[in-house]
Design a protein around this motif. Structure first.
Motif, PDB file in Angstrom:
ATOM      1  N   TRP A  79     102.277  53.222  38.851  1.00 50.51           N
ATOM      2  CA  TRP A  79     101.127  52.338  38.655  1.00 50.51           C
ATOM      3  C   TRP A  79     100.253  52.909  37.543  1.00 50.51           C
ATOM      4  O   TRP A  79      99.859  54.078  37.590  1.00 50.51           O
ATOM      5  CB  TRP A  79     100.283  52.236  39.923  1.00 50.51           C
ATOM      6  CG  TRP A  79     100.944  51.584  41.083  1.00 50.51           C
ATOM      7  CD1 TRP A  79     100.893  50.283  41.466  1.00 50.51           C
ATOM      8  CD2 TRP A  79     101.755  52.248  42.075  1.00 50.51           C
ATOM      9  NE1 TRP A  79     101.609  50.071  42.616  1.00 50.51           N
ATOM     10  CE2 TRP A  79     102.162  51.263  43.009  1.00 50.51           C
ATOM     11  CE3 TRP A  79     102.188  53.566  42.268  1.00 50.51           C
ATOM     12  CZ2 TRP A  79     102.957  51.556  44.105  1.00 50.51           C
ATOM     13  CZ3 TRP A  79     102.989  53.865  43.350  1.00 50.51           C
ATOM     14  CH2 TRP A  79     103.364  52.857  44.253  1.00 50.51           C
ATOM     15  N   GLU A  81      96.917  51.453  34.658  1.00 46.23           N
ATOM     16  CA  GLU A  81      95.848  50.448  34.654  1.00 46.23           C
ATOM     17  C   GLU A  81      96.420  49.044  34.441  1.00 46.23           C
ATOM     18  O   GLU A  81      95.867  48.059  34.924  1.00 46.23           O
ATOM     19  CB  GLU A  81      94.825  50.798  33.577  1.00 46.23           C
ATOM     20  CG  GLU A  81      93.992  52.035  33.930  1.00 46.23           C
ATOM     21  CD  GLU A  81      93.006  52.404  32.844  1.00 46.23           C
ATOM     22  OE1 GLU A  81      91.791  52.317  33.101  1.00 46.23           O
ATOM     23  OE2 GLU A  81      93.450  52.789  31.748  1.00 46.23           O
ATOM     24  N   ASP A  83      98.974  47.945  35.810  1.00 50.70           N
ATOM     25  CA  ASP A  83      99.524  47.500  37.093  1.00 50.70           C
ATOM     26  C   ASP A  83      98.451  47.345  38.163  1.00 50.70           C
ATOM     27  O   ASP A  83      98.773  47.195  39.345  1.00 50.70           O
ATOM     28  CB  ASP A  83     100.580  48.498  37.571  1.00 50.70           C
ATOM     29  CG  ASP A  83     101.634  48.749  36.514  1.00 50.70           C
ATOM     30  OD1 ASP A  83     102.303  47.785  36.110  1.00 50.70           O
ATOM     31  OD2 ASP A  83     101.775  49.918  36.084  1.00 50.70           O
ATOM     32  N   GLY A  84      97.191  47.464  37.750  1.00 54.94           N
ATOM     33  CA  GLY A  84      96.108  47.275  38.704  1.00 54.94           C
ATOM     34  C   GLY A  84      95.433  48.544  39.165  1.00 54.94           C
ATOM     35  O   GLY A  84      94.432  48.484  39.893  1.00 54.94           O
ATOM     36  N   ARG A 118      98.144  46.503  47.158  1.00 58.64           N
ATOM     37  CA  ARG A 118      96.937  46.104  46.433  1.00 58.64           C
ATOM     38  C   ARG A 118      95.947  47.253  46.360  1.00 58.64           C
ATOM     39  O   ARG A 118      95.825  48.035  47.315  1.00 58.64           O
ATOM     40  CB  ARG A 118      96.272  44.927  47.149  1.00 58.64           C
ATOM     41  CG  ARG A 118      95.128  44.294  46.377  1.00 58.64           C
ATOM     42  CD  ARG A 118      94.366  43.301  47.234  1.00 58.64           C
ATOM     43  NE  ARG A 118      93.574  43.969  48.260  1.00 58.64           N
ATOM     44  CZ  ARG A 118      92.793  43.322  49.129  1.00 58.64           C
ATOM     45  NH1 ARG A 118      92.748  41.999  49.116  1.00 58.64           N
ATOM     46  NH2 ARG A 118      92.082  43.983  50.029  1.00 58.64           N
TER      47      ARG A 118
END
Length: 384
Positions: A79, A81, A83-84, A118
């Motif tokens: 992950w 930035e 990718d959230g 998430r």
């Protein structure tokens, strides 16, 4: 052969066999290592945090978060930035044992939670987090603690309540919190300039551990308390408090303190960035010159792991006090000698360095000391 000569020969052979080094009690030495870098899928080679979580290894880097599957020994997810991930630099990781949520300390970006794929994000502008520069994170029951440069914050995941701890309501002479750890009902904060603070969850009470001699340059009186007020990590395991600092390390069993320095132990350096304790007798220290593991506190027996910077080889040196008992040459162990993070599980060790992650595979691991043959001049190759 005359009886006297036969007896003399027997005694001589017996003495020679007794002198064999195999009878000596020695600690376990990790000789099988695997390395991970960007070539293996990591988002960055600068490793700031590592957390073993069952069959998973979480890795926090300067540019993202990675997940390694222990069964396949592969990086299976990254992950950034894009990718959230709310912030690129991940400096601390802890996992909620009840929910499996992964909590992240973000260097300049606050606090994040990875849950159900998430990310949730808390920072100074949307929460009670005291500062966005977060060095460490620890899950304590329903609470999550964050160690920041402006104090510590505690977030209750059930009620949503935030509590801030600074010099106003805790014994912090300085407020730069460098590390946080929870175990057995106690939260420990490593604070730059304020030693170690202990928070008893049940009693809702603080206790501080300071250097009694008050000297910033030297440890004036040996084993009189914590060795220095500038601390970088604190772990509490089996009723024993382990502390790392930029001036050495120390151990407190509830009655007595013991200090450790490069000059009289297996610490590769007195400059220690972090630590991880496996038990009351064993702890691992992340230094700027290698990895130091005290494997038996009672006898002050250590194993120091270092890499030869000029080749793809490394070695482990077994020491009692400062006396070398054994040197084990091996293939590549650590990607780099500057170590920032370390974690352990029941068998293996995981090391975050300035140029990648090392995974020490503890096949046949044993705690403490055991009679075994020495591995003098033995050469082992690393795991491919």
């Amino acid at each position: 052969m005359k009886p006297f000569a036969a007896c003399l020969l027997f005694i001589t052979l017996g003495s020679a066999l007794a002198a064999e080094p195999g009878a000596e009690k020695l600690p376990y030495v990790y000789t099988k290592w695997k390395q991970f870098t960007v070539k293996d899928g990591l988002p960055d080679d600068h490793i700031f945090a590592v957390k073993s979580d069952g069959d998973r290894i979480w890795v926090g880097t300067e540019n993202g978060l990675a997940l390694i599957d222990k069964k396949t020994a592969k990086v299976v997810k990254v992950w950034t930035e894009k990718d959230g991930l709310p912030w690129r630099a991940v400096t601390g990781i802890d996992v909620d044992p009840k929910t499996g949520d992964v909590w992240l300390a973000l260097f300049g970006g606050g606090l994040a939670r990875l849950s159900g794929g998430r990310f949730d994000h808390w920072h100074q502008l949307n929460s009670g987090l005291v500062n966005d520069v977060v060095y460490g994170v620890a899950v304590e029951n329903d609470n999550v603690w964050a160690a920041t440069t402006a104090g510590a914050s505690r977030y209750n995941t059930v009620t949503g309540e935030w509590t801030i701890f600074t010099e106003k309501n805790a014994p912090m002479e300085e407020i730069w919190n460098y590390g946080v750890h929870y175990r057995d009902g106690k939260v420990h904060l490593a604070v730059w300039g304020s030693g170690v603070l202990e928070y008893d969850v049940k009693e809702n009470r603080w206790k501080d551990y300071l250097d009694p001699d008050g000297e910033m340059e030297i440890d004036l009186y040996r084993d009189d308390g914590i060795i220095h007020v500038i601390t970088t990590g604190a772990n509490y395991v089996d009723g024993v408090l382990w502390v790392s600092s930029y001036f050495g390390a120390c151990r407190y069993d509830g009655r007595n303190w013991r200090g450790y320095y490069n000059m009289d132990s297996g610490l590769p350096s007195d400059f220690n960035n972090n630590l991880r304790a496996r038990s009351g007798r064993e702890a691992w220290f992340a230094s700027d010159k290698g990895l130091g593991a005290i494997m038996d506190a009672e006898t002050n027996t250590w194993v120091a792991y270092t890499r030869d910077p000029k080749s793809d080889s490394g070695k482990a040196v077994v020491m009692r006090d400062k006396t070398v008992l054994e040197t084990v040459e091996m293939g590549l162990n650590l990607p780099h000698n500057f170590i920032i993070a370390v974690d352990v599980d029941d068998r293996d060790v995981f090391v975050g360095t300035a140029k990648g992650l090392a995974w020490g595979i503890g096949e046949g691991y044993y705690s403490g000391l055991r009679e075994r043959p020495r591995m003098l001049a033995a050469t082992r190759r690393d795991v491919k």
